[in-house]
Design an enzyme around this catalytic site. Structure first.
Site, mmCIF file in Angstrom:
data_model
loop_
_atom_site.group_PDB
_atom_site.id
_atom_site.type_symbol
_atom_site.label_atom_id
_atom_site.label_comp_id
_atom_site.label_asym_id
_atom_site.label_seq_id
_atom_site.Cartn_x
_atom_site.Cartn_y
_atom_site.Cartn_z
ATOM 1 N N VAL B 16 76.466 67.735 60.715
ATOM 2 C CA VAL B 16 78.214 67.838 60.957
ATOM 3 C C VAL B 16 78.664 67.925 59.703
ATOM 4 O O VAL B 16 78.371 67.769 58.748
ATOM 5 C CB VAL B 16 78.597 66.751 61.921
ATOM 6 C CG1 VAL B 16 77.839 66.444 63.225
ATOM 7 C CG2 VAL B 16 78.394 65.260 61.161
ATOM 8 N N CYS B 17 79.929 68.289 59.784
ATOM 9 C CA CYS B 17 80.612 68.434 58.645
ATOM 10 C C CYS B 17 81.135 66.927 58.172
ATOM 11 O O CYS B 17 81.302 66.025 58.908
ATOM 12 C CB CYS B 17 82.285 68.796 58.951
ATOM 13 S SG CYS B 17 81.925 70.820 59.338
ATOM 14 N N PRO B 18 81.198 66.475 56.837
ATOM 15 C CA PRO B 18 81.295 67.770 55.750
ATOM 16 C C PRO B 18 79.863 68.151 55.273
ATOM 17 O O PRO B 18 79.941 68.922 54.293
ATOM 18 C CB PRO B 18 82.171 66.957 54.676
ATOM 19 C CG PRO B 18 81.636 65.490 54.771
ATOM 20 C CD PRO B 18 81.500 65.368 56.369
#
Ligand SMILES: [Zn+2]
Lengths: 268, 81
Positions: B16-18
Site C-alpha cells: 500500500v502507499c507510500p
C-alpha cells in the site's frame, strides 16, 4: 549496502523526497557525527539524527543527569538521575533506532584529546554550554578541516551557524576571543526556556542532514538568530575574515589552547 | 506505444502507499537514464499516485494499464539520475 524491508519502512518518508531518495538515505546511514554535549542542544540534535538513521553518533559529555536538567534535556528522564548523560543518550537513541551506534565519550574535551576524538567523524555539532569548549571546538575543527554546526542558547534567544573551514567564516571571525568571565551572565541570569533548545537543536540537526546529503544551502557565512518572545528569525551575514586569528590567511593560532577560566561553577 | 520493452520489472502487489512509491523509486534509482521500469501493482490509489509522483520527479510515464479486475501495469522511463 541493501535496505532491509524494515529500513524501507522506517525511512520511507525520506526516500520519497527527491532530495534524499535511497541514495541519500544510504549516505545518512553511513555518516558519522560527533555531538559535543548531551544537554539542552545535544539531546534534540541526537534525537533527530538517530531517528534519521545517522549510523554513528559520538556523544561527548562528562556530566551526570541532575533534576534541573530535565526541564529541557529530553533524552534523559527522572529514573536516570545520577547516570552519565552520555550513557543515557546512548540508551535513548539506540532504543529509538537500532540502525544507530552511539559511542559515549565521558571526557572533557581538552587541547590534548580533541583532535584524536574528532578525527573519527565526518561532521561535528557543538551543543556545549561554555565558552572554553566553544572556542576549543571551533579551533580544532578549523585546524582539521571538519564541518561544524554550532548552536547556542540563552533565556529566550538562540543562535545557529554552520562553519565550513576555509570556505566560510568561523566562530572567531564572529567573536575573536571568548568574552571575559565578568561579561558572561551569572548562573542566576542564565535561565533558559525549555523549548528553546528544541528549536535550535532541530535547526542544527537539519543543517547536519543537509551537509550529509549535500543539498540546499548551509548556514555558511551567516548566523541565524531566533528570538522566541518575538517569534522572529534574523539571518545576519558573517563574512570570513582574512585576518581571522585561526582561519585567516596568516593565522596566529596554529595550535590548540585551553581557556581555563571557569565561567560558572554551578551546573544547571 | 505498444510493445515497449521494460529493462526492469517489479511486482509490488500487496503493498500500500507510500511503500508502493518507495519501492518503485528505489528500483528506478538503480537503473540507467533512458531505461524503462515496469511496475505491477494492485493498490488502486497507487495506479494514480505513482504516475503523478514519477512525473513530479521528472520521469516519463509511458503507460498506465488496468490488465484485469485487480491489477495495473505502469511503465516509467527514467529521465535523469
Ligand atoms: Zn575565522
Amino acid at each position: 549496502m541493501e535496505f532491509t524491508d524494515e529500513q524501507i519502512h522506517r525511512y520511507s518518508r525520506h526516500i520519497i523526497l527527491p532530495e534524499v531518495g535511497g541514495k541519500g538515505q544510504k549516505k545518512i546511514l553511513q555518516a558519522k557525527v560527533l555531538i559535543v554535549g548531551a544537554g539542552g542542544l545535544g539531546c534534540p540534535v541526537g534525537y533527530y539524527l538517530a531517528a534519521a538513521g545517522v549510523g554513528t553518533l559520538g556523544i561527548v559529555d562528562s556530566d551526570t543527569i541532575e533534576l534541573s536538567n530535565l526541564q529541557r534535556q529530553i533524552a534523559h528522564n527522572t529514573e536516570r538521575l545520577g547516570m552519565p548523560k552520555a550513557d543515557s543518550a546512548k540508551m535513548t537513541f539506540e532504543a529509538l533506532n537500532p540502525d544507530v551506534t552511539v559511542i559515549p565519550i565521558k571526557e572533557r574535551l581538552t587541547k590534548d584529546n580533541i583532535l584524536d576524538i574528532i578525527n573519527d567523524y565526518d561532521i561535528v555539532v557543538d551543543g556545549s554550554d561554555n565558552f572554553p569548549t566553544r572556542y576549543l571546538v571551533n579551533d580544532a575543527c578549523v585546524l582539521s578541516g571538519k564541518p561544524l554546526v554550532s548552536g547556542a542558547i540563552l533565556r529566550f534567544e538562540g543562535q545557529v551557524t554552520t562553519i565550513i573551514p576555509k570556505q566560510g567564516h568561523c566562530y572567531r571571525c564572529l567573536f575573536e576571543e571568548p568574552p571575559p568571565p565578568g561579561l558572561v551572565p551569572s548562573c542566576q541570569e542564565a535561565g533558559v526556556m525549555g523549548a528553546l533548545p528544541g528549536v535550535i537543536g532541530a535547526l542544527q540537526a537539519m543543517e547536519v542532514l543537509k551537509l550529509i546529503l549535500d543539498r540546499g544551502e548551509p548556514l555558511k557565512n551567516s548566523l541565524l538568530i531566533y528570538n522566541a518572545l518575538n517569534t522572529s528569525f534574523r539571518k545576519v551575514k558573517v563574512p570570513r575574515r582574512l585576518d581571522c586569528p585561526v582561519c585567516g590567511e596568516n593565522p596566529t593560532i596554529t595550535e590548540l589552547q585551553d581557556y581555563e577560566a571557569e565561567y560558572c561553577q554551578i551546573r544547571f | 506505444m505498444e510493445n515497449i520493452r521494460a529493462d526492469k520489472k517489479i511486482n509490488i502487489k500487496g503493498l500500500v502507499c507510500p511503500y508502493t512509491f518507495v519501492k518503485s523509486k528505489l528500483a528506478i534509482e538503480e537503473m540507467e537514464v533512458g531505461e524503462v521500469l515496469e511496475i505491477l501493482l494492485d493498490y488502486p490509489e497507487a495506479s494514480r499516485s505513482i504516475p503523478k509522483s514519477m512525473e513530479e520527479h521528472g520521469h516519463t510515464v509511458l503507460k498506465v494499464e488496468k490488465i484485469n479486475d485487480k491489477d495495473w501495469i505502469i511503465l516509467i522511463r527514467k529521465e535523469h539520475d
